[in-house]
Design an enzyme around this catalytic site. Sequence first.
Site, PDB file in Angstrom:
ATOM      1  N   LYS A  54       0.830  -1.204   0.000  1.00 55.21           N
ATOM      2  CA  LYS A  54       0.000   0.000   0.000  1.00 55.21           C
ATOM      3  C   LYS A  54       0.865   1.255   0.000  1.00 55.21           C
ATOM      4  O   LYS A  54       0.556   2.234  -0.695  1.00 55.21           O
ATOM      5  CB  LYS A  54      -0.956  -0.035   1.197  1.00 55.21           C
ATOM      6  CG  LYS A  54      -2.001  -1.140   1.060  1.00 55.21           C
ATOM      7  CD  LYS A  54      -2.624  -1.572   2.373  1.00 55.21           C
ATOM      8  CE  LYS A  54      -3.541  -2.766   2.162  1.00 55.21           C
ATOM      9  NZ  LYS A  54      -4.068  -3.339   3.408  1.00 55.21           N
ATOM     10  N   GLN A  98      -4.164  -1.870   9.737  1.00 53.38           N
ATOM     11  CA  GLN A  98      -4.030  -3.177   9.105  1.00 53.38           C
ATOM     12  C   GLN A  98      -4.683  -4.259   9.962  1.00 53.38           C
ATOM     13  O   GLN A  98      -4.439  -4.358  11.161  1.00 53.38           O
ATOM     14  CB  GLN A  98      -2.553  -3.506   8.868  1.00 53.38           C
ATOM     15  CG  GLN A  98      -2.312  -4.843   8.187  1.00 53.38           C
ATOM     16  CD  GLN A  98      -2.893  -4.898   6.783  1.00 53.38           C
ATOM     17  OE1 GLN A  98      -2.852  -3.934   6.036  1.00 53.38           O
ATOM     18  NE2 GLN A  98      -3.422  -6.061   6.411  1.00 53.38           N
ATOM     19  N   ASP A 121     -10.498   3.133   4.204  1.00 55.96           N
ATOM     20  CA  ASP A 121     -10.546   1.681   4.044  1.00 55.96           C
ATOM     21  C   ASP A 121     -11.955   1.147   4.287  1.00 55.96           C
ATOM     22  O   ASP A 121     -12.208  -0.048   4.158  1.00 55.96           O
ATOM     23  CB  ASP A 121      -9.553   1.023   5.005  1.00 55.96           C
ATOM     24  CG  ASP A 121      -9.142  -0.368   4.575  1.00 55.96           C
ATOM     25  OD1 ASP A 121      -9.203  -0.672   3.377  1.00 55.96           O
ATOM     26  OD2 ASP A 121      -8.755  -1.173   5.449  1.00 55.96           O
TER      27      ASP A 121
END
Length: 280
Positions: A54, A98, A121
């Site tokens: 990413k 994450q 996200d």
Amino acid sequence: MPALVLDGKVLAKSREQQLKTVIDQLVSEGGRKPALATILVGDDPSSATYVQMKINACGRVGMGSQSIAMPASTSTEELLAEIHRLNNDPKVNGILLQHPVPDQIDERACFDAIALEKDVDGVTTQGFGRMAMGEHAFGSATPAGIMTLLKHYDIVIEGKHAVVVGRSPILGKPMAAMLLNANATVTLCHSRTIDLATLVRQADIVVGAVGQPELIKAEWIKDGAVVIDAGYHEGGIGDIEKTGLESRVSALTPVPGGVGPMTINTLISQTLESVQRNLM
């Protein structure tokens, strides 16, 4: 006739060029470079690899990034403090925590602490609710990437029967909601669904999002279906068995190179959108 390959790798590369053009123009006009903050808790090598992918994508499009690494012993309170710091940092436009985090951390509390405008996200409860109700919110990156892939390849969704196998709050559930909002008729299944094979056989669109290698068998999938595999397991295996499908279905995603690149592309695209919405 061979199935149409829904190539996320090629599409993501094309979209990166478009994102870079927009970001370069934004910066040349005196705007601040968009920035994504990533938080990695612990030392899981797979998670570290995903975070680095990413960060690399940010670099390719000219986007800034902050990488925050926290020890595996981190508490919920310590992680929440870091998220709040990033929420209040005007130089940060998007925040990625994450998944998964170590067991002692309340992951849902930490996801929900991310400011809605920086939830690029698509992991917050509020964001999911707004998306499901048809209001603006950043969609969960993987299902939103799948929707972009389907749109790019002109896959008809309206009126079709979509069967989503998997019910995670950041993949299966938002995937079902997005397909429903696109006027599909949706059946949401999971690993404990009774007679899963019968339900999959009814699907015009099959989405494998259950996280178990080849749980969905090729023989369950009807001719002409669209096959989306959001799983990835060691050896390049997805959640859907692919044997013989290439000659029977109308379209399918490769593993790897299908859904994965679109997840990362959606993350950086939504970070740019966060900047653009603040400029409106």
